[in-house]
Design an enzyme around this catalytic site. Structure first.
Site, short mmCIF file in Angstrom:
data_model
loop_
_atom_site.label_atom_id
_atom_site.label_comp_id
_atom_site.label_asym_id
_atom_site.label_seq_id
_atom_site.Cartn_x
_atom_site.Cartn_y
_atom_site.Cartn_z
N LYS A 26 0.68 -1.23 -0.11
CA LYS A 26 0.05 0.15 0.17
C LYS A 26 1.07 1.00 0.41
O LYS A 26 0.67 1.99 -0.84
CB LYS A 26 -0.74 0.09 1.27
CG LYS A 26 -2.50 -0.52 0.93
CD LYS A 26 -3.13 -1.42 1.78
CE LYS A 26 -3.46 -3.07 1.14
NZ LYS A 26 -2.49 -3.90 1.30
N GLU A 56 -3.37 7.20 8.12
CA GLU A 56 -4.42 7.73 7.52
C GLU A 56 -5.46 8.42 8.41
O GLU A 56 -5.98 7.74 9.49
CB GLU A 56 -4.95 6.11 6.30
CG GLU A 56 -4.63 6.57 5.11
CD GLU A 56 -5.19 5.46 4.12
OE1 GLU A 56 -6.15 5.44 4.03
OE2 GLU A 56 -4.93 5.41 3.32
N HIS A 76 -15.15 -8.25 6.18
CA HIS A 76 -14.22 -8.35 5.21
C HIS A 76 -14.97 -8.90 4.05
O HIS A 76 -14.50 -9.49 2.82
CB HIS A 76 -12.94 -7.98 5.97
CG HIS A 76 -12.56 -6.29 6.49
ND1 HIS A 76 -12.71 -5.74 5.83
CD2 HIS A 76 -12.37 -6.43 7.98
CE1 HIS A 76 -12.18 -4.68 7.11
NE2 HIS A 76 -12.77 -5.40 8.06
N ARG A 112 -6.62 -8.45 -9.99
CA ARG A 112 -6.79 -10.30 -10.57
C ARG A 112 -8.21 -9.45 -11.05
O ARG A 112 -9.22 -8.41 -10.60
CB ARG A 112 -6.99 -10.76 -9.35
CG ARG A 112 -7.61 -9.95 -8.36
CD ARG A 112 -8.24 -11.03 -7.07
NE ARG A 112 -9.12 -10.94 -6.36
CZ ARG A 112 -9.21 -10.02 -5.34
NH1 ARG A 112 -7.30 -9.12 -5.40
NH2 ARG A 112 -9.98 -9.11 -4.23
C1 MV4 Z 1 -10.68 2.52 5.33
C2 MV4 Z 1 -11.61 2.86 6.25
C3 MV4 Z 1 -11.51 3.49 6.97
N1 MV4 Z 1 -10.70 5.05 6.52
N2 MV4 Z 1 -9.56 3.44 5.38
C4 MV4 Z 1 -10.80 -2.22 5.22
C5 MV4 Z 1 -9.50 -2.67 4.63
C6 MV4 Z 1 -9.16 -1.98 3.84
N3 MV4 Z 1 -8.90 -2.87 1.99
C7 MV4 Z 1 -9.54 -0.99 3.52
N4 MV4 Z 1 -10.23 -0.70 4.66
C8 MV4 Z 1 -11.24 0.35 5.11
N5 MV4 Z 1 -9.70 1.24 4.69
C9 MV4 Z 1 -9.73 4.92 6.12
N6 MV4 Z 1 -8.50 5.63 5.71
C10 MV4 Z 1 -12.59 1.78 6.55
C11 MV4 Z 1 -12.04 0.40 5.73
C12 MV4 Z 1 -13.16 -0.75 5.83
C13 MV4 Z 1 -13.50 -1.31 4.34
C14 MV4 Z 1 -13.40 -1.20 3.62
C15 MV4 Z 1 -13.98 -1.07 2.08
C16 MV4 Z 1 -15.12 -2.37 2.64
C17 MV4 Z 1 -15.20 -2.29 3.72
C18 MV4 Z 1 -14.66 -2.30 4.80
C19 MV4 Z 1 -14.49 -1.83 5.88
C20 MV4 Z 1 -14.09 -2.28 6.98
C21 MV4 Z 1 -13.20 -0.93 7.17
#
Ligand code: MV4
Length: 487
Positions: A115, A199, A234, A291
């Site tokens: 990332k 973040e 997730h 993917r």
């Molecule tokens: C975040 C967020 C809120 N704020 N970043 C979850 C897994 C990873 N791919 C990134 N994720 C998140 N990043 C910031 N700055 C909330 C999540 C997140 C989330 C994102 C997409 C789909 C489901 C989620 C479930 C919980 C938290």
């Protein structure tokens, strides 16, 4: 490309092979001893058992897979999703064997797999990022300084992370040290890489992702968005295209950003760029998945493209046959993932023999599955047994068709998440489109499902009864026939 090996199993292996067959490409399956009777093994032109059920012995066993590729004269390898699909070591080994990896370059996999590297790559391409750092935190004191500058709450995230692992919310400065240590040790334990960054924590966002496709000649187009906010821990449950809150203007803006992300890593093939969309419709790049994704069918139904066919054309070196303005968006598609899980028992996998299984059929209904009645669901792998994908002229029609489709599954032998999905589809917040990634934890209680689950069980039991009665009537006749033939 005349012969392709599919380094995967289940529904996605079968789905890929169906397109390959239509394109007159020979298919090679590799499978574990747990999948000897699986439909994808029977469907393939050639199939080779490569080891024990444990993924490390079979679907993650690079040497075994390449051995089969070499003896069969395979020209391309499709990795599907999961397993080796985003493994740069595998992509490199495939290339070194003189075989085309059907996916992006090793460099693109590596950059987007980290990332911090991804943020650094895209920031030169004018892609909106969540306020925060794009370097690994070095110590608690400087971390606190940065967090103060951003403003609490913040998220500490593992650079190698995925699926929420190594991610911690920090509400205030007092919690910072503890959560920073936790995220770091989780990252070391899970990924062998303790690098974390900070973040701003975006509250109550939507998860919107853009499908992109890039050829080997620098042409990149986006294929609109998918709304994937309905997830629990997730794991996505319901996905749709288009998003109920994205209009043409916003789509064009997010789409352009997604194309820029693809450009930043010289992307090739199909890929997905993930964004968070906040309450004020600001969007922020999260990560790129290099993917074909589980939920790609909703994009296929609304654009009219077969994404596996597009992958093959790109892999052969062909130029995209369309420009951005040629990409259509027609109707509405919803995908429901059906898991063999018990929603009454904290969604624990519920695996075993598929005593009875019938899926819905009809106009606007597509089912991608990898099991059939009489089979078993192995313990080692993903418990997703079927994907119901529906198409309607608008979102309401698609929702109604989804509910009808769920009602028309006949399953006996294990419990599923179908009742849970009906709960979501009927919820006011799902209907009006305002749901966020917090939907399930904000609105779902297991006791809501008592009735739904007993209805599913009753449908399954009735179907099983009919099935057994039919068998009881047919079996003696079959035995008689075969004894007559052989004696
Ligand atoms: C975040 C967020 C809120 N704020 N970043 C979850 C897994 C990873 N791919 C990134 N994720 C998140 N990043 C910031 N700055 C909330 C999540 C997140 C989330 C994102 C997409 C789909 C489901 C989620 C479930 C919980 C938290």
């Amino acid at each position: 490309m005349k012969k392709v090996l599919i380094a995967n199993r289940g529904e996605i292996a079968l789905r890929i092979m169906k397109t390959l067959k239509r394109l007159n490409i020979q298919t090679v399956a590799v499978y574990s001893t747990a999948d000897e009777e699986a439909p994808f093994v029977k469907f393939a032109d050639e199939a080779y058992c490569i080891g024990e059920p444990a993924p490390s012995e079979s679907y993650l066993n690079i040497d075994k897979i390449l051995e089969v590729a070499k003896i069969t004269g395979t020209e391309g390898i499709h990795p599907g999703y999961g397993f080796l699909s985003e493994n740069a070591v595998f992509a490199e080994a495939v290339a070194n064997a003189g075989i085309k990896f059907i996916g992006p370059s090793i460099e693109a996999i590596n950059v987007m797999g980290d990332k911090i590297d991804a943020k650094q790559a895209v920031k030169k391409f004018d892609v909106p990022l969540v306020p925060g750092t794009d370097e690994a935190l070095t110590d608690v004191a400087s971390g606190k300084e940065i967090a103060k500058g951003i403003g609490y709450p913040v998220l500490v995230k593992a650079s190698a992370g995925g699926g929420g692992k190594g991610m911690r919310v920090v509400e205030n400065e007092d919690e910072f040290e503890e959560q920073f240590e936790r995220a770091t040790s989780e990252a070391i334990n899970s990924f062998g890489n303790g690098a974390v960054f900070i973040e701003k924590f975006v509250q109550q966002p939507k998860h919107i992702e853009i499908q992109i496709i890039a050829d080997q000649h620098g042409n990149i187009v986006h294929l609109n968005e998918r709304e994937c906010s309905v997830q629990r821990r997730h794991q996505k449950v319901i996905e749709e295209a288009p998003s109920p809150v994205v209009d043409a203007k916003l789509r064009a803006k997010i789409g352009e950003s997604a194309i820029n992300v693809a450009r930043s890593c010289n992307y090739e093939g199909v890929g997905t760029v993930e964004f968070l969309l906040d309450k004020d419709k600001n969007f922020y790049f999260l990560e790129m998945n290099t993917r074909l994704q589980v939920e790609h069918p909703v994009t296929e139904l609304t654009t009219g493209l077969d994404l596996v066919e597009e992958q093959i054309k790109v892999a052969r070196g062909e130029e995209l046959s369309y420009k951005q303005e040629d990409i259509k968006l027609e109707g509405h598609a919803i995908e429901i993932r059906i898991y063999a899980e018990d929603p009454e028992n904290n969604f624990l996998p519920d695996l075993g023999k598929i005593v009875h299984y019938k899926h819905p059929k009809g106009i606007g209904i597509r089912v991608d599955d990898g099991y059939e009645e009489g089979g078993t669901i192995p313990l080692m792998y993903d418990p997703m047994i079927s994907k119901l994908i529906v198409y309607g002229k608008d979102r309401n029609e698609a929702i109604e068709k989804s509910i009808e489709g769920l009602n028309n599954y006949e399953i006996a032998g294990f419990s599923t998440t179908n009742g849970f999905c009906r709960f979501v589809l009927n919820h006011e917040e799902f209907r009006n489109g305002s749901f966020t990634i917090n939907f399930v934890e904000d609105h779902y209680e297991p006791e809501y499902l008592k009735e739904e689950i007993s209805e599913d069980a009753a449908t399954g039991a009735k179907a099983l009864f009919d099935h057994l009665m039919k068998e009881a009537v047919e079996t003696p006749l079959d035995l008689h026939k075969s004894s007559w033939k052989h004696r």
